[in-house]
Design a protein around this motif. Structure first.
Motif: not given
Length: 408
Positions: A100-104, A120-121, A126-127, A200-204
Motif C-alpha cells: 500500500d505504501i513505499v516510504l524512503e 515506475v512504481l 496505481p494504488g 482508489g488512486q495512490g499518489g506521491l
C-alpha cells in the motif's frame, strides 16, 4: 492500551492501519519514525536494509548508541535487499506491487536512478502511495544540499534562536528536525490514504524537513516582525518572542524549575505564593508589556524566592496554586517517568541485543482497539525467509539462491 475503562466502549475495533502493508526504506531517524508510528497503529511494516544493515546499526559498536535503532524499529519485519543488483530491483518491484505504501528518505533522485522511483512504481501499482522524506524537497535551488538534523537546524533558524545572546549559536539537544520531518511524513501518508479510500488512486507525497520545522519558529518570527525585520537575539530560556514574562528556568536549592505565567490569573497566583501582592499595583509590573520591559528585575525577584525551595517543594507549591511549571529533569528521571510508564507509552523490555531497555510505544492512543504489543527490533535479514517465501511465494531453494548470489 491503558485508556481507562470508563472512556471505552465495550466493542473492540481493529487498529486503524490493520491490513495496510508498508515497504520501509527509511534510514536514521526521519523515515523510520514515520513507519514506526504506522507499525504501532497496526500496519505491517517490512523494513528493507542493504545486506550489511542500515547505517544506524553501525553505532552498535559504541556502547548503547544503537538504542535509537531499537526505539524506531520496533514491530517491523526485517529483510535485506541489494538494490544495486538486477535481481534485487526485481524483488523490490514485486514487493511494491503488493504494498500500500513505499516510504524512503534517500537524497532526491536516488530511487529514480535505481529505476524504482514513483513514475515506475505507479505503473506497477496505481494504488500505491509513495512517500519521500527529504531535507529540502525534490525541487528548488537547495534540492541537492546534504541534509542531516544538524544542517537543517543551521539552515532553518533553529540554531540561530537557540542559546544565549552573548554566546555562539547552539543546536537544540534533541534531533528536532529529523522528527518533525518524520511526523509530517506520517501525516502526509495518512492524508493520502484518506484520498485513496475516496478515489482508489495512490499518489506521491513528499515532506521537507526544512519546511516541517519552520512553523515552530512562530514566537521568534513574531519578534522578527514586531521589530520591523531585525534579527531577534537568542533568548536563552526566556520566551522566543520576548512576549511573555515571567517565562524562564529558575534555580532551587537542588536543581531548576521552569515557570511561566500566561494569564493575569497565573501572575496573581504567583505573587500570592511569593507573599508579594503589593506588586499587583506596581507600575513596572502592572501588565504583561510592563513585565516584559522590566524582565531582568522580575526574574531577579522570582529567583530570590525560588532559591529558598527544594525542587520538589517548589513543584508542590506551584501545583497547588495552578501555576504552569515543570521541574527540569535529568534523562534518568525521564526514562523512569512514572506517568508515561503508567500510561504504557514507555515500556521496559528485554531486547535481544541490548538487554533491559525502556522503549517508546508511540504517543498515539486509539480507544476501543487491542493494544499493539511492543516487539523489539531484530537482526539484519531476520525475516527474509518469511517475507520472500511466505509473502512473495518464493521457495526455500529460491530464497537460498538469492542469498548465494548476494541479491538479498
Amino acid at each position: 492500551m491503558n485508556i481507562p475503562e470508563e472512556n471505552r466502549s465495550p466493542a473492540k475495533l481493529q487498529r486503524p492501519l490493520e491490513g495496510v502493508t508498508v515497504i520501509d526504506l527509511g534510514q536514521i531517524y526521519n523515515g523510520p519514525y514515520a513507519t514506526f508510528l504506522m507499525a504501532m497503529a497496526g500496519a505491517r511494516v517490512i523494513k528493507i536494509e542493504p545486506p550489511g544493515g542500515e547505517k544506524m546499526r553501525r553505532r552498535g559498536a559504541v556502547g548503547g548508541a544503537m538504542l535509537p535503532f531499537a526505539m524506531l524499529n520496533s514491530n517491523k519485519e526485517f529483510v535485506t535487499l541489494n538494490l544495486k543488483s538486477a535481481e534485487g530491483i526485481d524483488l523490490f518491484k514485486q514487493m511494491a506491487a503488493k504494498a500500500d505504501i513505499v516510504l524512503e528518505n534517500f537524497a532526491p533522485g536516488t530511487m529514480d536512478r535505481l529505476g524504482i522511483g514513483y513514475d515506475v512504481l505507479s505503473q506497477i501499482n496505481p494504488g500505491l502511495i509513495y512517500a519521500a522524506g527529504t531535507g529540502y524537497g525534490s525541487f528548488g535551488p537547495n534540492r541537492d544540499m546534504l541534509a542531516m538534523d544538524l544542517t537543517i537546524q543551521a539552515m532553518s533558524g533553529v540554531m540561530a534562536s537557540t542559546g544565549f545572546q552573548d554566546r555562539p549559536p547552539v543546536k537544540a539537544g534533541p534531533a528536532l528536525c529529523d522528527f518533525f520531518g518524520g511526523i509530517h511524513l506520517y501525516g502526509a501518508v495518512m492524508t493520502a490514504l484518506v484520498r485513496r479510500v475516496r478515489t482508489g488512486q495512490g499518489g506521491l507525497v513528499e515532506v521537507s524537513m526544512l519546511e516541517s520545522v519552520y512553523p515552530s519558529l512562530s514566537s521568534t518570527l513574531g519578534l522578527y516582525y514586531g521589530t520591523g525585520g531585525e534579527n531577534p537575539p537568542r533568548t536563552g530560556n526566556r520566551h522566543g518572542g520576548m512576549a511573555e514574562a515571567p517565562y524562564n528556568v529558575y534555580p532551587c536549592k537542588d536543581g531548576w524549575v521552569a515557570l511561566l505565567c500566561v494569564s493575569e490569573k497565573h501572575w496573581e497566583a504567583l505573587l500570592e505564593a511569593m507573599g508579594r501582592r503589593d506588586l499587583l499595583t506596581a507600575e513596572r509590573f502592572i501588565d504583561l508589556e510592563a513585565r516584559v520591559n522590566h524582565i531582568d528585575e522580575l526574574d531577579a525577584l522570582i529567583e530570590g524566592w525560588t532559591e529558598g525551595f527544594t525542587k520538589d517543594d517548589l513543584v508542590a507549591e506551584l501545583l497547588r496554586r495552578r501555576i504552569p511549571h515543570a521541574p527540569v529533569r535529568e534523562i534518568d528521571e525521564v526514562v523512569n517517568d512514572v506517568h508515561m510508564h503508567a500510561r504504557g507509552t514507555l515500556q521496559r523490555i528485554e531486547h535481544p541485543e541490548l538487554g533491559s531497555v525502556v522503549l517508546p510505544t508511540g504517543p498515539m492512543m486509539f480507544a476501543d482497539t487491542d493494544r499493539t504489543e511492543l516487539q523489539p527490533s531484530k537482526a539484519v535479514g531476520a525475516d527474509n525467509s518469511h517475507v520472500f517465501g511466505d509473502w512473495l511465494g518464493l521457495s526455500p531453494d529460491e530464497v537460498a539462491a538469492l542469498a548465494q548470489r548476494k541479491a538479498i
